[in-house]
Design a protein around this motif. Structure first.
Motif, PDB file in Angstrom:
ATOM      1  N   ARG A 204       0.832  -1.200   0.000  1.00 45.33           N
ATOM      2  CA  ARG A 204       0.000   0.000   0.000  1.00 45.33           C
ATOM      3  C   ARG A 204       0.868   1.252   0.000  1.00 45.33           C
ATOM      4  NH1 ARG A 204      -2.818  -3.241  -1.340  1.00 45.33           N
ATOM      5  NH2 ARG A 204      -4.820  -4.000  -0.531  1.00 45.33           N
ATOM      6  N   GLU A 205       0.472   2.246  -0.786  1.00 47.96           N
ATOM      7  CA  GLU A 205       1.153   3.540  -0.779  1.00 47.96           C
ATOM      8  C   GLU A 205       0.534   4.421   0.305  1.00 47.96           C
ATOM      9  OE1 GLU A 205       1.282   5.322  -4.676  1.00 47.96           O
ATOM     10  OE2 GLU A 205       1.675   3.397  -5.643  1.00 47.96           O
ATOM     11  N   ARG A 206       1.374   5.108   1.091  1.00 50.00           N
ATOM     12  CA  ARG A 206       0.900   5.874   2.235  1.00 50.00           C
ATOM     13  C   ARG A 206       1.177   7.374   2.132  1.00 50.00           C
ATOM     14  NH1 ARG A 206       2.476   0.878   3.745  1.00 50.00           N
ATOM     15  NH2 ARG A 206       1.068  -0.278   5.136  1.00 50.00           N
ATOM     16  N   VAL A 207       2.167   7.778   1.370  1.00 49.48           N
ATOM     17  CA  VAL A 207       2.474   9.203   1.218  1.00 49.48           C
ATOM     18  C   VAL A 207       1.691   9.724   0.020  1.00 49.48           C
ATOM     19  CG1 VAL A 207       4.264  10.918   0.801  1.00 49.48           C
ATOM     20  CG2 VAL A 207       4.753   8.921   2.218  1.00 49.48           C
ATOM     21  N   PRO A 208       0.740  10.623   0.234  1.00 54.45           N
ATOM     22  CA  PRO A 208      -0.061  11.118  -0.892  1.00 54.45           C
ATOM     23  C   PRO A 208       0.767  12.042  -1.788  1.00 54.45           C
ATOM     24  CG  PRO A 208      -0.575  12.354   1.087  1.00 54.45           C
ATOM     25  CD  PRO A 208       0.358  11.254   1.511  1.00 54.45           C
ATOM     26  N   PRO A 209       0.411  12.145  -3.060  1.00 55.64           N
ATOM     27  CA  PRO A 209       1.105  13.098  -3.941  1.00 55.64           C
ATOM     28  C   PRO A 209       0.843  14.526  -3.484  1.00 55.64           C
ATOM     29  CG  PRO A 209      -0.835  12.211  -5.028  1.00 55.64           C
ATOM     30  CD  PRO A 209      -0.660  11.421  -3.759  1.00 55.64           C
ATOM     31  N   MET A 210       1.770  15.423  -3.798  1.00 54.96           N
ATOM     32  CA  MET A 210       1.602  16.819  -3.414  1.00 54.96           C
ATOM     33  C   MET A 210       0.453  17.435  -4.202  1.00 54.96           C
ATOM     34  SD  MET A 210       5.540  18.158  -3.005  1.00 54.96           S
ATOM     35  CE  MET A 210       4.985  19.612  -2.100  1.00 54.96           C
ATOM     36  N   SER A 211      -0.309  18.295  -3.528  1.00 56.93           N
ATOM     37  CA  SER A 211      -1.431  18.948  -4.184  1.00 56.93           C
ATOM     38  C   SER A 211      -0.943  20.068  -5.095  1.00 56.93           C
ATOM     39  CB  SER A 211      -2.392  19.520  -3.133  1.00 56.93           C
ATOM     40  OG  SER A 211      -1.712  20.447  -2.305  1.00 56.93           O
ATOM     41  N   GLY A 212      -1.829  20.541  -5.956  1.00 61.84           N
ATOM     42  CA  GLY A 212      -1.467  21.618  -6.874  1.00 61.84           C
ATOM     43  C   GLY A 212      -1.006  21.084  -8.203  1.00 61.84           C
ATOM     44  N   PRO A 213      -0.795  21.973  -9.164  1.00 59.71           N
ATOM     45  CA  PRO A 213      -0.371  21.542 -10.504  1.00 59.71           C
ATOM     46  C   PRO A 213       1.040  20.972 -10.495  1.00 59.71           C
ATOM     47  CG  PRO A 213      -0.279  23.933 -10.313  1.00 59.71           C
ATOM     48  CD  PRO A 213      -0.937  23.437  -9.066  1.00 59.71           C
ATOM     49  N   ARG A 214       1.255  19.979 -11.363  1.00 57.30           N
ATOM     50  CA  ARG A 214       2.584  19.383 -11.489  1.00 57.30           C
ATOM     51  C   ARG A 214       3.538  20.358 -12.140  1.00 57.30           C
ATOM     52  NH1 ARG A 214       5.756  17.076 -10.227  1.00 57.30           N
ATOM     53  NH2 ARG A 214       6.501  15.869 -11.988  1.00 57.30           N
ATOM     54  N   ALA A 215       4.787  20.398 -11.620  1.00 52.20           N
ATOM     55  CA  ALA A 215       5.816  21.223 -12.243  1.00 52.20           C
ATOM     56  C   ALA A 215       6.181  20.635 -13.603  1.00 52.20           C
ATOM     57  CB  ALA A 215       7.050  21.279 -11.340  1.00 52.20           C
ATOM     58  N   ASN A 216       6.657  21.470 -14.503  1.00 51.50           N
ATOM     59  CA  ASN A 216       7.058  20.970 -15.817  1.00 51.50           C
ATOM     60  C   ASN A 216       8.415  20.277 -15.709  1.00 51.50           C
ATOM     61  OD1 ASN A 216       9.054  23.009 -15.842  1.00 51.50           O
ATOM     62  ND2 ASN A 216       7.621  24.469 -16.749  1.00 51.50           N
ATOM     63  N   LEU A 217       8.804  19.648 -16.809  1.00 54.44           N
ATOM     64  CA  LEU A 217      10.039  18.867 -16.808  1.00 54.44           C
ATOM     65  C   LEU A 217      11.247  19.747 -16.495  1.00 54.44           C
ATOM     66  CD1 LEU A 217      11.619  16.278 -17.312  1.00 54.44           C
ATOM     67  CD2 LEU A 217      11.587  16.804 -19.763  1.00 54.44           C
ATOM     68  N   LYS A 218      11.253  20.951 -17.023  1.00 57.99           N
ATOM     69  CA  LYS A 218      12.378  21.843 -16.786  1.00 57.99           C
ATOM     70  C   LYS A 218      12.535  22.140 -15.307  1.00 57.99           C
ATOM     71  CE  LYS A 218      14.301  26.287 -18.279  1.00 57.99           C
ATOM     72  NZ  LYS A 218      14.072  27.503 -19.138  1.00 57.99           N
ATOM     73  N   ALA A 219      11.425  22.386 -14.613  1.00 60.32           N
ATOM     74  CA  ALA A 219      11.481  22.673 -13.182  1.00 60.32           C
ATOM     75  C   ALA A 219      11.934  21.442 -12.393  1.00 60.32           C
ATOM     76  CB  ALA A 219      10.121  23.146 -12.694  1.00 60.32           C
ATOM     77  N   ASP A 220      11.456  20.265 -12.792  1.00 65.01           N
ATOM     78  CA  ASP A 220      11.871  19.042 -12.109  1.00 65.01           C
ATOM     79  C   ASP A 220      13.374  18.805 -12.267  1.00 65.01           C
ATOM     80  OD1 ASP A 220       9.354  18.530 -11.205  1.00 65.01           O
ATOM     81  OD2 ASP A 220       8.919  16.912 -12.622  1.00 65.01           O
ATOM     82  N   LEU A 221      13.871  18.963 -13.490  1.00 62.18           N
ATOM     83  CA  LEU A 221      15.297  18.755 -13.727  1.00 62.18           C
ATOM     84  C   LEU A 221      16.139  19.798 -12.998  1.00 62.18           C
ATOM     85  CD1 LEU A 221      15.313  17.800 -17.518  1.00 62.18           C
ATOM     86  CD2 LEU A 221      15.466  16.283 -15.538  1.00 62.18           C
ATOM     87  N   ARG A 222      15.620  21.023 -12.916  1.00 64.83           N
ATOM     88  CA  ARG A 222      16.345  22.061 -12.180  1.00 64.83           C
ATOM     89  C   ARG A 222      16.447  21.691 -10.701  1.00 64.83           C
ATOM     90  NH1 ARG A 222      13.027  26.036 -12.822  1.00 64.83           N
ATOM     91  NH2 ARG A 222      13.790  26.565 -14.901  1.00 64.83           N
ATOM     92  N   ALA A 223      15.357  21.142 -10.152  1.00 71.52           N
ATOM     93  CA  ALA A 223      15.380  20.723  -8.746  1.00 71.52           C
ATOM     94  C   ALA A 223      16.373  19.587  -8.524  1.00 71.52           C
ATOM     95  CB  ALA A 223      13.981  20.300  -8.312  1.00 71.52           C
ATOM     96  N   LEU A 224      16.436  18.655  -9.467  1.00 64.51           N
ATOM     97  CA  LEU A 224      17.393  17.563  -9.345  1.00 64.51           C
ATOM     98  C   LEU A 224      18.826  18.074  -9.421  1.00 64.51           C
ATOM     99  CD1 LEU A 224      15.709  14.837 -11.606  1.00 64.51           C
ATOM    100  CD2 LEU A 224      15.752  14.912  -9.117  1.00 64.51           C
ATOM    101  N   LEU A 225      19.101  18.910 -10.390  1.00 66.66           N
ATOM    102  CA  LEU A 225      20.470  19.408 -10.579  1.00 66.66           C
ATOM    103  C   LEU A 225      20.930  20.250  -9.397  1.00 66.66           C
ATOM    104  CD1 LEU A 225      20.287  20.350 -14.369  1.00 66.66           C
ATOM    105  CD2 LEU A 225      21.669  18.531 -13.351  1.00 66.66           C
ATOM    106  N   ALA A 226      19.994  20.890  -8.711  1.00 68.62           N
ATOM    107  CA  ALA A 226      20.357  21.714  -7.557  1.00 68.62           C
ATOM    108  C   ALA A 226      20.700  20.876  -6.334  1.00 68.62           C
ATOM    109  CB  ALA A 226      19.213  22.672  -7.218  1.00 68.62           C
ATOM    110  N   SER A 227      20.384  19.577  -6.366  1.00 68.52           N
ATOM    111  CA  SER A 227      20.611  18.700  -5.221  1.00 68.52           C
ATOM    112  C   SER A 227      21.996  18.064  -5.302  1.00 68.52           C
ATOM    113  CB  SER A 227      19.540  17.605  -5.182  1.00 68.52           C
ATOM    114  OG  SER A 227      19.870  16.621  -4.234  1.00 68.52           O
ATOM    115  N   ARG A 228      22.827  18.365  -4.328  1.00 65.04           N
ATOM    116  CA  ARG A 228      24.154  17.743  -4.260  1.00 65.04           C
ATOM    117  C   ARG A 228      24.036  16.238  -4.051  1.00 65.04           C
ATOM    118  NH1 ARG A 228      28.448  18.908   0.628  1.00 65.04           N
ATOM    119  NH2 ARG A 228      30.039  17.372  -0.005  1.00 65.04           N
ATOM    120  N   ALA A 229      23.043  15.829  -3.256  1.00 64.29           N
ATOM    121  CA  ALA A 229      22.840  14.402  -3.012  1.00 64.29           C
ATOM    122  C   ALA A 229      22.499  13.675  -4.309  1.00 64.29           C
ATOM    123  CB  ALA A 229      21.730  14.203  -1.984  1.00 64.29           C
ATOM    124  N   TRP A 230      21.660  14.290  -5.152  1.00 60.72           N
ATOM    125  CA  TRP A 230      21.292  13.650  -6.421  1.00 60.72           C
ATOM    126  C   TRP A 230      22.512  13.532  -7.335  1.00 60.72           C
ATOM    127  CZ3 TRP A 230      21.525  15.555 -11.451  1.00 60.72           C
ATOM    128  CH2 TRP A 230      20.914  14.753 -12.430  1.00 60.72           C
TER     129      TRP A 230
END
Length: 450
Positions: A204-230
């Motif tokens: 069973r999945e327990r963490v619900p998806p975040m509400s609101g509109p989904r970010a576009n691919l560019k925003a998602d990739l920007r968030a990944l690139l900004a993460s040192r851990a990633w």
């Protein structure tokens, strides 16, 4: 939510979802041998083709990851993919180990198409499956426990797939190697389909998806690139993909031409699988007491030392060969659940810092890095065999070819292990204290949002 503990049967059910992806990756070492010595394709061509296909596959992985992030259903975000696409992967696995009644270019085109279909279907299962871990286990410590049970089950499957597949294909061949590969793939595809559906039914999945509109691919990739851990995770996973794949891909050559006893490849893989399982058990005990990042780095350094010592092995030193392989696999087993759980930790880090939850896209990029590593592994094996003048099917090989096969089992994977240790030790920022603080604040945010 952050202190939720999953029932043991659900952890085991989640682990069952490993079978189908493990069947694909663990038989990958036999795939190289199948294409060169059974299907009759050149090692250099296959090595270059596998690397190229996996690079192209990056676009497909990103698309699958974003579809997981965008999915909203009564079954959750990731579970529907396990239900609908596991039959597709089973069929693609069988097709990849089937020699068609074709010749020349037509046969080559068939194998290219079957291989592309296999890895596209693999992504449709593996990316949602790995994305489920942070969705079913919000707490990092519980996530590590789930990853530990999952890795324990997975490495039992590794024993069955890596060691059992060559023995099964021999038992079912009736003197025809191509027929043996085909029938063994049928068995593994059927078992994988059953286990994947069991995973879907009991998790069973327990963490619900975040509400609101989904970010576009560019925003998602920007968030990944900004993460040192990633960034550290991508580099480490690429090297780890090559490290794990090299002994699997070169082991059949090692026992066939260096040791001169190809019948030992099955027991060798089986003993290695036992080492992986033991490493997973040891990992659970170590990470309950120590920072999992430090345990991970230490395991990689140990694997590098043991793999280097494989250069001392030979036909007259089989106990040493088996012992070193067993111990190096124990080290890899220690690192496995830690590496597995880090995807969720990185996803939490991005949510904590950027306010975006990009689990599917993150897993797609990490999965792609692993595929690049596996493709690099195939290219390395094919390149070394070609450069050292390896003769497919020949009982006697040139000294250079023998040295090349030994290097593929020892020095080259040792360098990969050192690379993983360096990246995770110096570049990965998420230790125990950072994870504890981050999890507490994220739990408060999620409760407030709900």
């Amino acid at each position: 939510m952050s202190k939720l503990r999953l029932p043991f049967h659900e952890k085991v059910a989640y682990g069952l979802g490993n079978f189908m992806p493990t069947a694909v990756t663990a038989t990958g070492g036999m795939a190289m041998y199948f294409y060169t010595d059974v299907a009759g394709l050149s090692a250099a061509f296959i090595g270059a083709l596998l690397l190229l296909v996996r690079i192209v596959d990056a676009f497909w992985d990103i698309w699958v990851g974003r579809r997981v992030d965008a999915t909203r259903s009564r079954w959750g975000q990731a579970r529907p993919y396990l239900l609908w696409f596991s039959p597709v992967l089973a069929i693609a696995l069988v097709a990849s180990f089937t020699v068609p009644p074709l010749e020349g270019t037509a046969r080559t085109v068939y194998f290219v198409g079957a291989y592309v279909a296999l890895w596209c279907a693999y992504s449709l299962i593996m990316i949602p499956f790995q994305s489920m871990l942070p969705m079913i286990a919000p707490d990092p410590d519980e996530r590590l426990r789930v990853a530990g049970v999952s890795s324990f089950v997975q490495f039992i499957f590794v024993v069955g797939c890596a060691a059992g597949f060559p023995m099964l294909k021999d038992a079912l061949s009736d003197g025809n190697p191509a027929q043996g590969f085909h029938r063994a793939a049928l068995v593994y595809g059927g078992v994988g389909l059953l286990f994947t559906w069991l995973c879907f039914a009991f998790v069973r999945e327990r963490v619900p998806p975040m509400s609101g509109p989904r970010a576009n691919l560019k925003a998602d990739l920007r968030a990944l690139l900004a993460s040192r851990a990633w960034r550290a995770g991508v580099l480490a996973q690429c090297a780890l993909g090559a490290l794990i794949g090299l002994p699997l891909a070169s082991g059949v050559y090692y026992f066939a031409v260096v040791i001169g006893k190809p019948q030992l490849i099955g027991p060798f893989m089986g003993l290695g699988g036992i080492g992986l399982v033991l490493g997973v058990v040891l990992s659970d005990q170590l990470t309950r007491r120590l920072c999992k990042k430090r345990v991970y780095v230490g395991a990689m350094l140990g694997a590098a030392l043991l793999l280097t010592a494989m250069t001392l092995g030979g036909p007259d030193r089989l106990p040493l060969v088996f012992t070193l392989a067993f111990l190096s696999n124990v080290c890899l087993g220690v690192s496995a659940p830690i590496s597995y759980s880090m995807n969720g930790d990185i996803a939490d880090d991005i949510e904590y810092r950027e306010g975006q939850r990009v689990v599917g896209t993150l897993v797609a990029t990490i999965n792609f890095a692993s595929k690049v590593g596996s493709g690099l592994c195939s290219a390395i094996v094919g390149g070394v065999l070609s450069v050292t003048a390896y003769q497919a099917g020949a009982a006697q090989q040139a000294p250079e070819a023998l040295q090349g096969v030994v290097a593929l089992m020892s020095v080259i994977p040792a360098l990969m292990a050192l690379g993983v240790a360096a990246v995770m030790g110096w570049a990965y920022p998420l230790g125990r204290s950072q994870l504890q603080q981050m999890n507490t604040e994220l739990a408060q945010r999620r409760v407030a949002t709900a």
